[in-house]
Structure formats: C-alpha cells, structure tokens
Design an enzyme around this catalytic site. Structure first.
Site, PDB file in Angstrom:
ATOM      1  N   ASP A  11      12.755   6.643  12.692  1.00 51.44           N
ATOM      2  CA  ASP A  11      12.189   6.421  13.967  1.00 51.44           C
ATOM      3  C   ASP A  11      10.982   7.586  13.910  1.00 51.44           C
ATOM      4  O   ASP A  11      10.617   8.232  13.232  1.00 51.44           O
ATOM      5  CB  ASP A  11      13.209   7.655  14.796  1.00 51.44           C
ATOM      6  CG  ASP A  11      13.085   7.571  16.271  1.00 51.44           C
ATOM      7  OD1 ASP A  11      12.156   6.727  16.688  1.00 51.44           O
ATOM      8  OD2 ASP A  11      13.145   8.677  17.000  1.00 51.44           O
ATOM      9  N   HIS A  28       4.219   0.960  12.603  1.00 48.37           N
ATOM     10  CA  HIS A  28       5.273   0.141  12.131  1.00 48.37           C
ATOM     11  C   HIS A  28       5.241  -0.351  10.735  1.00 48.37           C
ATOM     12  O   HIS A  28       5.762  -0.562   9.822  1.00 48.37           O
ATOM     13  CB  HIS A  28       5.442  -1.241  13.075  1.00 48.37           C
ATOM     14  CG  HIS A  28       5.753  -0.879  14.381  1.00 48.37           C
ATOM     15  ND1 HIS A  28       7.244  -0.064  14.618  1.00 48.37           N
ATOM     16  CD2 HIS A  28       5.774  -1.017  15.786  1.00 48.37           C
ATOM     17  CE1 HIS A  28       7.442   0.211  15.968  1.00 48.37           C
ATOM     18  NE2 HIS A  28       6.546  -0.453  16.512  1.00 48.37           N
ATOM     19  N   LEU A 122      22.300  -1.540  -5.608  1.00 43.95           N
ATOM     20  CA  LEU A 122      22.284  -0.803  -4.179  1.00 43.95           C
ATOM     21  C   LEU A 122      22.917  -1.893  -3.090  1.00 43.95           C
ATOM     22  O   LEU A 122      22.318  -2.915  -3.219  1.00 43.95           O
ATOM     23  CB  LEU A 122      21.000  -0.331  -3.874  1.00 43.95           C
ATOM     24  CG  LEU A 122      21.105   0.256  -2.469  1.00 43.95           C
ATOM     25  CD1 LEU A 122      21.520   1.499  -2.205  1.00 43.95           C
ATOM     26  CD2 LEU A 122      19.344   0.420  -2.101  1.00 43.95           C
TER      27      LEU A 122
END
Ligand code: FPP
Length: 230
Positions: A11, A28, A122
């Site tokens: 965020d 962004h 992962l």
C-alpha cells in the site's frame, strides 16, 4: 524461515508519488519494481509462499484512467516478471476472479502460471480482482448447493470444510501479514486465512519498502510467540 507463508498488502504507491509531486503512474511503477526486487529477498530467506495483494475487487471503483494505467503496467512488467520467476525458480499462481480482469491481463496471468507451474521454489500468489468476502460467500454458496442436492449434510459443514474450499486455489494460512504505508486495516484481504496470522504494520510506503524493511518484518515475526488462543 523455510516453511513461512508471508502475505503483503503493498500500500501507498499513490501517496508516495503525490508526496513527491510525481505522477501517480510513477508510484505504481516504483511499486512494481519494488515487488520484483523483494522476490530476491523472499527466495534468499527461503520463504515457502508469498501472497501479494495487487488489485482488489473494490479497486475497480477507481477511475478508468487509473485502472488502465495499472493493467498496462502489469503487462509492461510481465516479461521481467517471467524472467525473474524463471531465474529464481518461482511458481506463480493467481487468486481472485480472472473474469473481472481485462482479457490481456487474465491471459498473461494464465501464461505466467503455465510457464512457471513446474518450478519448485517460492510459490508466489498474485491476488488480483480479489475479495476475501466474495471468496467466502462463493464457498458458502457452493456448500448450500451441495446440501440442496444432498451431496452434503448440514452436519458435514465445518471449519475444516470451509478452510479446504478456500485453500483450493491457495495454500496454508499466512504466518505473517505485512501492510505498508501506515494504514492499519485489512481491506478485505485473506480474512478467513489470517485468523491467527501475526500482523506487521509498517509506516513506509510500498515504493520505499526495501530489502532491509522486509528482513526487519521477518525478524519481528521471529520474536513473536504464537499461541493460537492457548
Ligand atoms: C496500493 O497503493 C497499490 C495498488 C492498489 C496496486 C498494487 C500494484 C503494484 C504494486 C504494481 C503491479 C503489480 C504486479 C503484480 C506487477 P495505492 O494505489 O492504494 O496507494 P495509496 O494508498 O497511496 O492511495
């Protein structure tokens, strides 16, 4: 660290940009770069699974301009993303409602899943067009339909059944949830799954959240005593 599942609410991209009088698109973009960079740390720390909140169902209420900017950005970073996933042996999966995303984005996500499905390292879950309340409601509807068609009895309904249904596309509950930018809320992210997750709120905005900050969060988690109500 090997068995850890870390979830992240990335965020603060827009505030980061606005505070610097930069265009929101740059916030962004820096956010996407930060994610690519932190994948290295997640792998280095031998984290088993990482779930990142890239776009919620509620984010579709943002302006069309911002939505297309984000989706164009996702397309733009996708090739670097695939390269990174190949280099680091990351298996990428999507959680959320693919049908709500622009076709080019859902198609790209499926392509990334396909290209990385045999990877053993992962597990990276990208939550896009995701809503926890929607997922829970869908699972409840499926259960109701199964009861109606007599495939299930009411007495078969249990926490573990709901857990199993919600995890069918996902994995074990997160050990740690990180939210950046100083906001202390959950924003409809993994609400069922985080019942006993340790939650780390960090003041830094996502584009400023560096490897050291990620490692600090992991260290903080190591100091936690998990009691699961005991
Ligand atoms: C939250 O900041 C961020 C988002 C809603 C988008 C997250 C997207 C990325 C990090 C980039 C793309 C992701 C991938 C998977 C390549 P905000 O816009 O809510 O900022 P604010 O809290 O300052 O308003």
């Amino acid at each position: 660290m090997t068995d850890m599942h870390v979830a992240v609410i990335m965020d603060g991209n827009r505030r980061w940009a606005r505070n610097k009088s930069l265009p929101v698109s740059l916030g962004h973009k820096k956010g996407a770069d930060r994610l690519l960079e932190l994948l290295n740390v997640a792998v280095e720390q031998r984290i088993k699974a990482l779930t990142v909140y890239a776009w919620s169902r509620d984010n579709f209420q943002r302006s069309h301009e911002e939505q297309s900017m984000i989706f164009d950005l996702m397309m733009l970073v996708s090739s670097r993303f695939i390269q990174q996933a190949i280099r680091l042996d990351i298996c990428v999966k999507h959680i959320g409602d693919l049908a709500l995303l622009p076709h080019k984005v859902s198609h790209k996500l499926q392509e990334i899943e396909e290209k990385t499905k045999s990877h053993q390292g992962l597990k990276l879950f990208i939550a896009a067009a995701y809503s926890s309340r929607y997922s829970i409601t869908s699972a409840v509807k499926t259960i109701a339909e199964r009861v109606q068609s007599q495939q299930l009895c009411v007495s078969d309904i249990s926490e573990s059944l709901l857990d199993m249904m919600l995890r069918s596309q996902h994995t074990d509950a997160p050990n740690l949830l990180i939210r950046t930018s100083g906001e202390c809320r959950l924003s409809d992210f993994l609400l069922w799954e985080i019942a006993y997750t340790e939650i780390y709120f960090c003041q830094k905005k996502w584009p400023d959240f560096q490897a050291k900050d990620f490692k600090d969060a992991l260290l903080w988690y190591q100091g936690r005593q998990r009691r699961f109500g005991c």
